[in-house]
Design a protein around this motif. Structure first.
Motif, mmCIF file in Angstrom:
data_model
loop_
_atom_site.group_PDB
_atom_site.id
_atom_site.type_symbol
_atom_site.label_atom_id
_atom_site.label_comp_id
_atom_site.label_asym_id
_atom_site.label_seq_id
_atom_site.Cartn_x
_atom_site.Cartn_y
_atom_site.Cartn_z
ATOM 1 N N VAL A 255 -8.734 0.586 -0.337
ATOM 2 C CA VAL A 255 -9.332 1.069 -1.498
ATOM 3 C C VAL A 255 -10.659 1.331 -1.384
ATOM 4 O O VAL A 255 -11.363 2.321 -1.819
ATOM 5 N N THR A 256 -11.412 0.275 -0.773
ATOM 6 C CA THR A 256 -13.069 0.092 -1.004
ATOM 7 C C THR A 256 -13.569 1.371 -0.485
ATOM 8 O O THR A 256 -14.644 1.688 -1.186
ATOM 9 N N GLY A 257 -13.334 1.980 0.504
ATOM 10 C CA GLY A 257 -14.160 3.082 1.113
ATOM 11 C C GLY A 257 -13.986 4.335 0.351
ATOM 12 O O GLY A 257 -14.607 5.443 0.477
ATOM 13 N N GLY A 258 -13.173 4.371 -0.563
ATOM 14 C CA GLY A 258 -12.745 5.610 -1.393
ATOM 15 C C GLY A 258 -12.060 6.519 -0.921
ATOM 16 O O GLY A 258 -11.566 7.470 -1.429
ATOM 17 N N ALA A 259 -11.609 6.267 0.308
ATOM 18 C CA ALA A 259 -10.291 7.098 0.983
ATOM 19 C C ALA A 259 -9.714 5.755 1.917
ATOM 20 O O ALA A 259 -10.190 5.079 2.607
ATOM 21 N N THR A 260 -8.557 6.208 2.175
ATOM 22 C CA THR A 260 -7.489 5.344 2.946
ATOM 23 C C THR A 260 -7.591 5.747 4.155
ATOM 24 O O THR A 260 -7.178 6.956 4.523
ATOM 25 N N ASP A 261 -7.689 5.064 5.102
ATOM 26 C CA ASP A 261 -7.909 5.239 6.612
ATOM 27 C C ASP A 261 -6.397 6.029 6.929
ATOM 28 O O ASP A 261 -5.388 5.440 6.615
ATOM 29 N N PRO A 262 -6.378 7.361 7.269
ATOM 30 C CA PRO A 262 -5.339 7.774 7.648
ATOM 31 C C PRO A 262 -4.090 7.040 8.516
ATOM 32 O O PRO A 262 -2.878 7.110 8.255
ATOM 33 N N PHE A 263 -4.649 6.712 9.317
ATOM 34 C CA PHE A 263 -3.741 5.701 10.247
ATOM 35 C C PHE A 263 -3.028 4.368 9.567
ATOM 36 O O PHE A 263 -2.033 4.140 9.866
ATOM 37 N N THR A 264 -3.996 3.890 8.891
ATOM 38 C CA THR A 264 -3.601 2.658 8.158
ATOM 39 C C THR A 264 -2.809 3.075 7.173
ATOM 40 O O THR A 264 -1.673 2.329 6.916
ATOM 41 N N ALA A 265 -2.785 4.248 6.493
ATOM 42 C CA ALA A 265 -1.835 4.681 5.566
ATOM 43 C C ALA A 265 -0.549 4.946 5.940
ATOM 44 O O ALA A 265 0.542 4.514 5.376
ATOM 45 N N ALA A 266 -0.588 5.450 7.369
ATOM 46 C CA ALA A 266 0.678 5.524 7.849
ATOM 47 C C ALA A 266 1.384 4.319 8.434
ATOM 48 O O ALA A 266 2.596 3.964 8.443
ATOM 49 N N GLU A 267 0.609 3.163 8.856
ATOM 50 C CA GLU A 267 1.064 1.771 9.190
ATOM 51 C C GLU A 267 1.597 0.944 7.902
ATOM 52 O O GLU A 267 2.587 0.167 8.210
ATOM 53 N N VAL A 268 1.216 1.333 6.952
ATOM 54 C CA VAL A 268 1.961 0.856 5.626
ATOM 55 C C VAL A 268 3.314 1.097 5.477
ATOM 56 O O VAL A 268 4.104 0.312 5.272
ATOM 57 N N LEU A 269 3.799 2.320 6.005
ATOM 58 C CA LEU A 269 5.155 2.754 5.922
ATOM 59 C C LEU A 269 5.887 1.839 7.031
ATOM 60 O O LEU A 269 7.198 1.603 6.891
ATOM 61 N N ARG A 270 5.247 0.932 7.920
ATOM 62 C CA ARG A 270 6.208 0.286 8.783
ATOM 63 C C ARG A 270 6.621 -1.022 8.184
ATOM 64 O O ARG A 270 7.739 -1.726 8.570
ATOM 65 N N GLY A 271 6.141 -1.182 6.801
ATOM 66 C CA GLY A 271 6.657 -2.193 6.014
ATOM 67 C C GLY A 271 7.557 -1.691 4.877
ATOM 68 O O GLY A 271 8.111 -2.492 4.033
ATOM 69 N N THR A 272 8.067 -0.595 5.061
ATOM 70 C CA THR A 272 9.035 -0.096 4.146
ATOM 71 C C THR A 272 10.169 -0.936 4.093
ATOM 72 O O THR A 272 10.908 -1.313 4.926
ATOM 73 N N ARG A 273 10.510 -1.199 2.838
ATOM 74 C CA ARG A 273 11.730 -2.108 2.668
ATOM 75 C C ARG A 273 13.057 -1.443 2.187
ATOM 76 O O ARG A 273 14.185 -1.723 2.628
ATOM 77 N N ALA A 274 12.821 -0.320 1.232
ATOM 78 C CA ALA A 274 13.665 0.605 0.781
ATOM 79 C C ALA A 274 13.054 1.859 0.607
ATOM 80 O O ALA A 274 12.147 2.149 0.313
ATOM 81 N N ALA A 275 13.949 2.790 0.980
ATOM 82 C CA ALA A 275 13.566 4.293 0.596
ATOM 83 C C ALA A 275 14.800 5.044 0.793
ATOM 84 O O ALA A 275 15.852 5.005 1.174
ATOM 85 N N LYS A 276 14.472 6.342 0.054
ATOM 86 C CA LYS A 276 15.722 6.982 0.062
ATOM 87 C C LYS A 276 14.939 8.728 0.264
ATOM 88 O O LYS A 276 13.877 8.832 0.034
ATOM 89 N N PHE A 277 15.850 9.620 0.689
ATOM 90 C CA PHE A 277 15.675 10.900 0.870
ATOM 91 C C PHE A 277 15.666 11.679 -0.220
ATOM 92 O O PHE A 277 16.894 11.710 -0.983
ATOM 93 N N VAL A 278 14.716 12.302 -0.638
ATOM 94 C CA VAL A 278 14.540 12.942 -2.133
ATOM 95 C C VAL A 278 15.307 14.406 -1.949
ATOM 96 O O VAL A 278 15.884 14.990 -2.681
ATOM 97 N N GLY A 279 14.640 15.061 -0.912
ATOM 98 C CA GLY A 279 15.359 16.598 -0.608
ATOM 99 C C GLY A 279 14.111 17.159 0.269
ATOM 100 O O GLY A 279 13.151 16.657 0.512
ATOM 101 N N ARG A 280 14.519 18.436 0.561
ATOM 102 C CA ARG A 280 13.504 19.285 1.198
ATOM 103 C C ARG A 280 12.480 20.173 0.428
ATOM 104 O O ARG A 280 12.974 20.411 -0.859
ATOM 105 N N THR A 281 11.362 20.379 0.673
ATOM 106 C CA THR A 281 10.429 21.098 -0.102
ATOM 107 C C THR A 281 9.137 21.540 0.926
ATOM 108 O O THR A 281 9.498 21.619 2.035
#
Length: 283
Positions: free
Chosen positions: A151-177
């Protein structure tokens, strides 16, 4: 308290002062390619968590991309948005963004964009303000920040944003768009920052671990859109951040758009003589 302990404490305090910069400045204080079968399985709702755990790896395989970022914050009835644009090299874990702060509500002169260089474990900022000469860079160790620089830099590091998803506990497929004309799969879920830190690359382990401890909650709701190669085209995280100047948590929504994969990204880190070592004024 020993002299060494006092020195470490001063280092942490100095980092925190710098860290407050961008957020305070906007007024809140005043492995292998994803198979078609795996992605097809997501449409049936079976493999969403597995695919999201691998999303960061798909970016490394892509090599690089351009990026646009948006960070919306709300506190005390005030909502502000910080925007950024630039590029990121996922193999080198380095990026460059121009971050634009919103206009000062008091009608002051338009703020100059802040140039941010993203590197493993570090954030460099130019045009930082707060008494820092315009030709100097401020260096911040992201592991010293209570939010891991999500948060602090005003922008989330793109690779860090992706690595947050490594901690996914639950997720569902919503659909194609579609995102910017590209067909994508939309997923919605919740990630745990502590779990993400354990699975993250070496450069992000300490930062994500700090965020897991420093945020109001380690659980991060998200919406993410993957193309047919499993690459992130858009991801939106919702953080609950406790600012040093706020008693109640600040709601933060960070959105990252990735496009033009393979575009060249060149990042040159500042020389030691170009890094500011003086006092950072409080804003």
């Amino acid at each position: 308290m020993t002299g060494r302990q006092r020195e470490r404490r001063r280092g942490r305090t100095g980092a925190a002062v710098v860290a407050a910069g961008v957020v305070a400045g906007v007024g809140l204080g005043a492995g292998g390619c994803a198979s078609g079968d795996a992605l097809a399985g997501d449409a049936r709702g079976g493999d969403a968590v597995v695919v999201l755990h691998r999303a960061a790896d798909r970016l490394v395989e892509a090599g690089s991309s351009k990026a646009r970022t948006s960070m919306e914050m709300a506190a005390g009835g005030t909502r502000v948005t910080i925007r950024g644009a630039g590029g990121y090299d996922y193999r080198q874990r380095m990026g460059r963004l121009k971050v634009l702060l919103p206009q000062d509500p008091a009608g002051a002169a338009e703020r100059r964009p802040i140039t941010e260089l993203l590197a493993p474990g570090a954030l460099f900022m130019k045009n930082r303000g707060a008494g820092v000469p315009p030709d100097k860079w401020v260096r911040v160790e992201t592991r010293a920040l209570s939010d891991g620089n999500l948060v602090t830099g005003g922008a989330t590091d793109p690779f860090t944003a992706a690595e947050v998803l490594r901690g996914t506990r639950a997720a569902k497929f919503v659909g194609r768009t579609e995102v910017a004309g590209t067909g994508v799969r939309h997923y919605r879920g919740t990630a745990d920052l502590g779990a993400a830190a354990k699975k993250a690359s070496d450069g992000n382990k300490a930062s994500l671990s700090a965020a897991a401890k420093g945020f109001a909650t380690a659980e991060v709701p998200f919406d993410v859109y993957l193309d047919d190669e499993g690459r992130i085209r858009k991801v939106r995280h919702r953080f609950s951040f406790v600012s040093g100047q706020q008693k109640s948590p600040v709601a933060v929504a960070s959105t990252t758009l990735l496009y033009d994969f393979g575009a060249p990204v060149r990042v040159r880190l500042p020389d030691t003589d170009d890094i500011y070592t003086g006092k950072i004024a409080e804003e």
